[in-house]
Scaffold this motif. Structure first.
Motif, PDB file in Angstrom:
ATOM      1  N   ASP A 146     -47.488  83.401  49.514  1.00 29.49           N
ATOM      2  CA  ASP A 146     -48.697  84.103  51.065  1.00 29.49           C
ATOM      3  C   ASP A 146     -48.686  85.834  50.732  1.00 29.49           C
ATOM      4  O   ASP A 146     -49.652  86.171  51.218  1.00 29.49           O
ATOM      5  CB  ASP A 146     -47.724  83.766  51.675  1.00 29.49           C
ATOM      6  CG  ASP A 146     -47.192  81.766  52.356  1.00 29.49           C
ATOM      7  OD1 ASP A 146     -48.083  81.231  51.563  1.00 29.49           O
ATOM      8  OD2 ASP A 146     -46.431  81.587  53.250  1.00 29.49           O
ATOM      9  N   GLN A 147     -47.389  86.190  50.327  1.00 23.72           N
ATOM     10  CA  GLN A 147     -48.092  87.622  49.540  1.00 23.72           C
ATOM     11  C   GLN A 147     -49.055  88.289  49.467  1.00 23.72           C
ATOM     12  O   GLN A 147     -49.989  88.426  50.044  1.00 23.72           O
ATOM     13  CB  GLN A 147     -46.934  88.299  49.300  1.00 23.72           C
ATOM     14  CG  GLN A 147     -46.645  89.550  49.373  1.00 23.72           C
ATOM     15  CD  GLN A 147     -45.853  90.291  48.095  1.00 23.72           C
ATOM     16  OE1 GLN A 147     -44.810  89.696  47.710  1.00 23.72           O
ATOM     17  NE2 GLN A 147     -45.590  92.053  48.198  1.00 23.72           N
ATOM     18  N   ILE A 148     -49.289  87.457  48.422  1.00 24.75           N
ATOM     19  CA  ILE A 148     -50.114  87.856  47.835  1.00 24.75           C
ATOM     20  C   ILE A 148     -51.621  87.179  48.340  1.00 24.75           C
ATOM     21  O   ILE A 148     -52.553  87.981  48.561  1.00 24.75           O
ATOM     22  CB  ILE A 148     -50.393  87.270  45.597  1.00 24.75           C
ATOM     23  CG1 ILE A 148     -48.881  87.858  45.180  1.00 24.75           C
ATOM     24  CG2 ILE A 148     -51.644  87.666  45.887  1.00 24.75           C
ATOM     25  CD1 ILE A 148     -49.360  89.089  44.745  1.00 24.75           C
ATOM     26  N   LEU A 149     -51.476  86.225  48.497  1.00 21.39           N
ATOM     27  CA  LEU A 149     -52.831  85.018  49.270  1.00 21.39           C
ATOM     28  C   LEU A 149     -52.902  86.451  50.834  1.00 21.39           C
ATOM     29  O   LEU A 149     -54.247  86.304  51.113  1.00 21.39           O
ATOM     30  CB  LEU A 149     -52.276  83.453  50.028  1.00 21.39           C
ATOM     31  CG  LEU A 149     -51.941  82.894  48.799  1.00 21.39           C
ATOM     32  CD1 LEU A 149     -51.270  81.682  48.964  1.00 21.39           C
ATOM     33  CD2 LEU A 149     -53.496  82.267  48.226  1.00 21.39           C
ATOM     34  N   ARG A 150     -52.832  86.661  51.105  1.00 19.22           N
ATOM     35  CA  ARG A 150     -52.524  87.714  52.392  1.00 19.22           C
ATOM     36  C   ARG A 150     -53.331  88.859  52.035  1.00 19.22           C
ATOM     37  O   ARG A 150     -53.876  89.719  51.714  1.00 19.22           O
ATOM     38  CB  ARG A 150     -51.299  87.653  52.808  1.00 19.22           C
ATOM     39  CG  ARG A 150     -50.560  87.662  54.362  1.00 19.22           C
ATOM     40  CD  ARG A 150     -49.544  87.502  55.310  1.00 19.22           C
ATOM     41  NE  ARG A 150     -48.922  88.069  54.835  1.00 19.22           N
ATOM     42  CZ  ARG A 150     -47.345  87.351  54.091  1.00 19.22           C
ATOM     43  NH1 ARG A 150     -47.758  85.693  54.453  1.00 19.22           N
ATOM     44  NH2 ARG A 150     -47.083  88.360  53.728  1.00 19.22           N
ATOM     45  N   ARG A 151     -52.729  89.327  50.613  1.00 15.02           N
ATOM     46  CA  ARG A 151     -53.048  90.846  50.267  1.00 15.02           C
ATOM     47  C   ARG A 151     -54.986  90.435  49.818  1.00 15.02           C
ATOM     48  O   ARG A 151     -55.039  91.486  49.711  1.00 15.02           O
ATOM     49  CB  ARG A 151     -52.014  91.530  49.265  1.00 15.02           C
ATOM     50  CG  ARG A 151     -53.045  91.835  48.386  1.00 15.02           C
ATOM     51  CD  ARG A 151     -53.322  93.637  49.539  1.00 15.02           C
ATOM     52  NE  ARG A 151     -54.250  94.820  48.603  1.00 15.02           N
ATOM     53  CZ  ARG A 151     -55.528  94.638  48.212  1.00 15.02           C
ATOM     54  NH1 ARG A 151     -56.470  94.176  48.553  1.00 15.02           N
ATOM     55  NH2 ARG A 151     -55.944  96.207  47.432  1.00 15.02           N
ATOM     56  N   ALA A 152     -55.301  89.413  49.220  1.00 20.18           N
ATOM     57  CA  ALA A 152     -56.346  89.047  48.428  1.00 20.18           C
ATOM     58  C   ALA A 152     -57.207  89.197  49.511  1.00 20.18           C
ATOM     59  O   ALA A 152     -57.394  88.971  50.679  1.00 20.18           O
ATOM     60  CB  ALA A 152     -56.496  87.962  48.592  1.00 20.18           C
ATOM     61  N   GLY A 210     -44.651  86.722  43.010  1.00 20.01           N
ATOM     62  CA  GLY A 210     -44.908  87.610  43.914  1.00 20.01           C
ATOM     63  C   GLY A 210     -45.001  89.191  44.306  1.00 20.01           C
ATOM     64  O   GLY A 210     -46.252  89.787  43.783  1.00 20.01           O
ATOM     65  N   GLU A 211     -44.151  88.581  44.153  1.00 17.99           N
ATOM     66  CA  GLU A 211     -43.404  90.609  44.511  1.00 17.99           C
ATOM     67  C   GLU A 211     -43.922  91.160  43.202  1.00 17.99           C
ATOM     68  O   GLU A 211     -44.219  92.425  42.918  1.00 17.99           O
ATOM     69  CB  GLU A 211     -42.102  90.242  44.601  1.00 17.99           C
ATOM     70  CG  GLU A 211     -41.900  90.097  45.755  1.00 17.99           C
ATOM     71  CD  GLU A 211     -39.529  89.733  45.621  1.00 17.99           C
ATOM     72  OE1 GLU A 211     -39.042  90.477  45.059  1.00 17.99           O
ATOM     73  OE2 GLU A 211     -39.907  89.274  46.585  1.00 17.99           O
ATOM     74  N   ARG A 212     -43.843  90.385  41.477  1.00 14.63           N
ATOM     75  CA  ARG A 212     -44.704  90.889  40.302  1.00 14.63           C
ATOM     76  C   ARG A 212     -45.572  91.131  40.896  1.00 14.63           C
ATOM     77  O   ARG A 212     -45.824  92.517  39.753  1.00 14.63           O
ATOM     78  CB  ARG A 212     -43.896  90.517  39.045  1.00 14.63           C
ATOM     79  CG  ARG A 212     -42.355  89.969  38.691  1.00 14.63           C
ATOM     80  CD  ARG A 212     -41.881  89.222  37.463  1.00 14.63           C
ATOM     81  NE  ARG A 212     -40.065  88.470  37.717  1.00 14.63           N
ATOM     82  CZ  ARG A 212     -39.863  87.462  37.396  1.00 14.63           C
ATOM     83  NH1 ARG A 212     -40.231  86.973  36.861  1.00 14.63           N
ATOM     84  NH2 ARG A 212     -38.654  87.217  37.174  1.00 14.63           N
ATOM     85  N   LEU A 213     -46.064  90.424  40.625  1.00 14.31           N
ATOM     86  CA  LEU A 213     -47.880  90.985  41.098  1.00 14.31           C
ATOM     87  C   LEU A 213     -48.034  91.522  41.586  1.00 14.31           C
ATOM     88  O   LEU A 213     -48.530  92.556  41.665  1.00 14.31           O
ATOM     89  CB  LEU A 213     -48.479  89.399  40.986  1.00 14.31           C
ATOM     90  CG  LEU A 213     -48.319  88.017  40.426  1.00 14.31           C
ATOM     91  CD1 LEU A 213     -48.836  87.061  41.120  1.00 14.31           C
ATOM     92  CD2 LEU A 213     -49.251  88.017  39.625  1.00 14.31           C
ATOM     93  N   GLN A 214     -47.646  92.036  42.797  1.00 12.37           N
ATOM     94  CA  GLN A 214     -48.221  92.575  43.452  1.00 12.37           C
ATOM     95  C   GLN A 214     -47.952  94.605  43.829  1.00 12.37           C
ATOM     96  O   GLN A 214     -48.572  95.194  43.835  1.00 12.37           O
ATOM     97  CB  GLN A 214     -47.014  92.749  44.954  1.00 12.37           C
ATOM     98  CG  GLN A 214     -46.984  93.799  46.133  1.00 12.37           C
ATOM     99  CD  GLN A 214     -48.596  93.831  46.863  1.00 12.37           C
ATOM    100  OE1 GLN A 214     -48.556  91.773  47.130  1.00 12.37           O
ATOM    101  NE2 GLN A 214     -49.892  94.646  47.271  1.00 12.37           N
ATOM    102  N   LYS A 215     -47.002  94.612  42.090  1.00 13.25           N
ATOM    103  CA  LYS A 215     -46.459  95.794  41.808  1.00 13.25           C
ATOM    104  C   LYS A 215     -47.631  96.118  40.811  1.00 13.25           C
ATOM    105  O   LYS A 215     -47.706  97.521  40.788  1.00 13.25           O
ATOM    106  CB  LYS A 215     -45.302  96.075  40.724  1.00 13.25           C
ATOM    107  CG  LYS A 215     -44.062  95.324  41.783  1.00 13.25           C
ATOM    108  CD  LYS A 215     -42.557  95.331  40.500  1.00 13.25           C
ATOM    109  CE  LYS A 215     -41.262  95.330  41.117  1.00 13.25           C
ATOM    110  NZ  LYS A 215     -40.499  94.825  40.403  1.00 13.25           N
TER     111      LYS A 215
END
Length: 159
Positions: A115-121, A60-65
């Motif tokens: 969860d980080q990515i799902l919250r950002r979506a 998720g951290e890699r995606l978030q970047k």
């Protein structure tokens, strides 16, 4: 409109790369298409739920970047909303009318999205309650995006 496909893991199978290439070529007349792949984490067999969560967080951290502030983010998630092809085309068209210039579809790894990515979506989309290999999901997604643009432009496409 820019469509970005952000995914975990590299696609190694030639037949999937060929299919993805074909849909990417077809989509070239409708949108600017960009692929971003981040490395996946090795998942040991019979990993604990805590380790699975940790792996999802690292991916998720890699995606978030690669997610920009201006991106409208659609996460592919098994518990997301299911749309038919016409509804997906209506969603893409409505985003364009509202002035959205970039849609980023996010495909998680074998354990799904953090969860980080799902919250950002901005939106969670499910293609089925079934589980698909994340490499195959990229081609399925591209086919549906292509179908959406054909529908939006009132062009024929087989049903």
């Amino acid at each position: 409109m820019e469509i970005r496909i952000l995914s975990v893991g590299k696609i190694k199978e030639k037949y999937l790369n060929d299919g993805i290439g074909e849909y990417a070529k077809r989509l070239g007349r409708y949108c600017k298409l960009k692929f971003i792949q981040v490395p996946d984490e090795k998942t040991p067999d019979k990993a604990s739920e805590a380790l699975n969560t940790q792996i999802r967080e690292i991916e998720g951290e890699r995606l978030q970047k690669h997610i920009r502030e201006q991106d409208y983010v659609i996460a592919l998630a098994i518990n997301g909303k299911m749309l038919d092809s016409v509804q997906l085309s209506e969603k893409i068209a409505a985003l364009g009318v509202q002035g959205t210039s970039s849609i980023t579809f996010v495909i998680g790894g074998s354990l799904g999205l953090s969860d980080q990515i799902l919250r950002r979506a901005d939106y969670s989309l499910s293609f089925s309650p079934m589980t698909f290999p994340h490499q195959l999901m990229q081609m399925i997604l591209l086919e549906q995006i292509y179908r959406s643009f054909r529908i939006i432009n009132h062009e024929p496409y087989h049903k």
